[in-house]
Scaffold this active site. Structure first.
Site, PDB file in Angstrom:
ATOM      1  N   MET A  89     -17.369  52.821  36.405  1.00 32.46           N
ATOM      2  CA  MET A  89     -16.739  51.925  35.429  1.00 32.46           C
ATOM      3  C   MET A  89     -15.254  51.748  35.728  1.00 32.46           C
ATOM      4  O   MET A  89     -14.602  52.687  36.182  1.00 32.46           O
ATOM      5  CB  MET A  89     -16.928  52.528  34.033  1.00 32.46           C
ATOM      6  CG  MET A  89     -16.297  51.766  32.883  1.00 32.46           C
ATOM      7  SD  MET A  89     -14.569  52.207  32.545  1.00 32.46           S
ATOM      8  CE  MET A  89     -14.742  53.401  31.229  1.00 32.46           C
ATOM      9  N   GLU A 218     -17.489  54.703  21.076  1.00 36.66           N
ATOM     10  CA  GLU A 218     -16.823  56.000  21.254  1.00 36.66           C
ATOM     11  C   GLU A 218     -16.897  56.795  19.955  1.00 36.66           C
ATOM     12  O   GLU A 218     -16.554  56.295  18.882  1.00 36.66           O
ATOM     13  CB  GLU A 218     -15.356  55.782  21.661  1.00 36.66           C
ATOM     14  CG  GLU A 218     -14.576  57.095  21.685  1.00 36.66           C
ATOM     15  CD  GLU A 218     -13.228  56.993  22.393  1.00 36.66           C
ATOM     16  OE1 GLU A 218     -13.101  56.200  23.344  1.00 36.66           O
ATOM     17  OE2 GLU A 218     -12.300  57.712  21.986  1.00 36.66           O
ATOM     18  N   ASP A 246     -18.694  56.463  25.319  1.00 39.12           N
ATOM     19  CA  ASP A 246     -17.531  57.347  25.400  1.00 39.12           C
ATOM     20  C   ASP A 246     -17.767  58.538  24.474  1.00 39.12           C
ATOM     21  O   ASP A 246     -17.746  58.406  23.247  1.00 39.12           O
ATOM     22  CB  ASP A 246     -16.255  56.603  24.992  1.00 39.12           C
ATOM     23  CG  ASP A 246     -15.664  55.815  26.151  1.00 39.12           C
ATOM     24  OD1 ASP A 246     -16.254  55.839  27.258  1.00 39.12           O
ATOM     25  OD2 ASP A 246     -14.612  55.186  25.960  1.00 39.12           O
ATOM     26  N   ASP A 256      -6.291  59.917  15.828  1.00 39.21           N
ATOM     27  CA  ASP A 256      -7.186  59.809  16.992  1.00 39.21           C
ATOM     28  C   ASP A 256      -7.084  61.085  17.833  1.00 39.21           C
ATOM     29  O   ASP A 256      -6.126  61.281  18.567  1.00 39.21           O
ATOM     30  CB  ASP A 256      -6.742  58.578  17.792  1.00 39.21           C
ATOM     31  CG  ASP A 256      -7.597  58.339  19.016  1.00 39.21           C
ATOM     32  OD1 ASP A 256      -8.653  58.977  19.151  1.00 39.21           O
ATOM     33  OD2 ASP A 256      -7.194  57.499  19.832  1.00 39.21           O
ATOM     34  N   ASP A 258      -9.515  62.650  20.059  1.00 40.33           N
ATOM     35  CA  ASP A 258     -10.072  62.711  21.430  1.00 40.33           C
ATOM     36  C   ASP A 258     -10.440  64.131  21.857  1.00 40.33           C
ATOM     37  O   ASP A 258     -10.170  64.546  22.992  1.00 40.33           O
ATOM     38  CB  ASP A 258      -9.079  62.124  22.454  1.00 40.33           C
ATOM     39  CG  ASP A 258      -9.175  60.612  22.549  1.00 40.33           C
ATOM     40  OD1 ASP A 258     -10.207  60.045  22.147  1.00 40.33           O
ATOM     41  OD2 ASP A 258      -8.210  59.999  23.040  1.00 40.33           O
TER      42      ASP A 258
HETATM   43 MN   LIG Z   1     -12.606  55.199  24.960  1.00 35.79          MN
END
Ligand SMILES: [Mn+2]
Length: 387
Positions: A89, A218, A246, A256, A258
């Protein structure tokens, strides 16, 4: 006991920006030295990843000369080969540079919109050169802080125009890309357009080439919107639109984060893995996450290994759940079939008549047992490792 080593058939990938994240946040600067794309490939090779993805400028700085770009590409190709990595990707950075401060494809300035499309075409050339077949669009700056500043209907039209142009570019270059749209409700903008995966699922049929467009949901982004991620992925899967995913983690109601896959919501992660495995998703499983700001590069490796290992363990747990005799017998009790089900499969006047005449006793139906407490507890016990 299986060793839960990463299985290359599951196509575990990381972005250059994930393990290469230097731990900057809005309140503090970097805590890790930047490492080069070649060093990132070496790290990913060491932990047993299948592939690596990138934004154009993760690989080639926005201000690199043509000569520098050639050297970087040559070194990167060698690092991919040395580490047995592929590039499934690629994507465009349409958010870091000041030119995109008010959006890229949805900017109010036609010259900025043109630049964003031009930059994406060049990034698509770069991705194709490295073998990418999936092209992700995350419109990080496509939004507003105040709706006084941009027309939200016009923004959708501008976004569509850009995607239609880029679909035709991919076709004209024979790149064979499949586009995957990634939704997020906010951060870095106050309000981002196409806030959730469902927004893109509704948008795709309005494009000139809907067949080459799907989604890249995601975990963190849907959790930021307070949604059940498993259900969002199910909607994409059922529509044949889950082109990429994701994986990471995110506490509800926070910034956010992650996080490492499975770090915060183990049960959600379990049902997600079970969904992907039960429905035989065979695209890349991309960890769009980064190590904690406290990590050094040894700990970054622990982070990357942890993402893959948690997936492998949950995959084993999902298989165990599917094989558990008591769970299966509960599922049989819950899922009751009956000839009346055939009547509602297809409308006809005869079937409508049959249904209207069917003796469906709501009081008796409400008394049917639903042992969901037992089923969920068994699920918990599979997860907690006591079954
Ligand atoms: Mn992402």
């Amino acid at each position: 006991m299986p060793d839960f080593a990463p299985d290359s058939k599951l196509k575990f990938t990381f972005g250059l920006w994930t393990v290469g994240n230097i731990g900057r946040d809005p309140f503090g600067g970097p805590v890790r030295e930047a490492i080069s794309p070649v060093q990132i490939c070496d790290l990913l090779g060491e932990v047993g990843a299948y592939g690596v993805n990138f934004h154009d400028n993760d690989l080639i700085p926005i201000d690199a000369t043509a000569q520098e770009a050639e050297r970087i590409k040559k070194d990167f190709k060698k690092a991919l080969k040395d580490n047995g990595l592929v590039v499934p990707m690629a994507t465009t950075n349409l958010f870091s540079d000041p030119v995109f401060k008010d959006g890229a494809f949805t900017s109010n300035n036609a010259r900025v919109r043109a630049y964003a499309i031009q930059k994406t075409m060049r990034a698509m050339d770069l991705g194709a050169e490295m073998g990418a077949k999936i092209y992700v669009f995350w419109g990080g700056r496509e939004g507003v802080e105040s709706d006084a500043t941009k027309d939200p209907v016009e923004s959708i039209k501008r976004f569509r125009e850009a995607i239609n142009f880029l679909c035709k570019y991919s076709i004209s270059q024979r790149y064979g890309y499949r586009f995957a749209f990634e939704a997020k409700p906010n951060e870095p903008r106050g309000h981002i357009y196409f806030a959730v995966t469902g927004s893109y699922l509704a948008f795709i049929p309005t494009l000139d080439h809907p067949e080459m467009c799907g989604v890249n949901p995601e975990v963190a982004h849907e959790h930021m919107a307070g949604l059940n991620f498993v259900h969002q992925v199910a909607a994409a899967l059922e529509a044949g639109k889950l082109f990429h995913i994701d994986l990471n983690d995110q506490e509800f109601g926070r910034y956010d984060q992650d996080f490492r896959f499975g770090q915060a919501n183990l049960k959600h992660a379990f049902f997600l893995v079970k969904l992907l495995e039960d429905y035989k998703y065979n695209g890349p499983r991309h960890f769009d996450a980064h190590a904690l700001r406290t990590a050094n590069y040894d700990d970054v490796k622990a982070f990357a290994r942890g993402c893959m290992r948690t997936y492998m363990i949950l995959r084993e747990k999902a298989a165990q759940w599917n094989d558990d005799k008591e769970i299966q017998s509960l599922l049989k009790t819950i899922n009751q079939d009956d000839p009346i089900g055939r009547v509602t499969k297809k409308f006809s006047s005869a079937n409508a008549k049959k249904l209207l005449g069917a003796p469906l006793d709501r009081v008796k139906l409400a008394e049917e047992p639903l042992p969901y407490e037992r089923l969920d507890q068994l699920t918990m016990e599979v997860l907690m490792g006591v079954r």
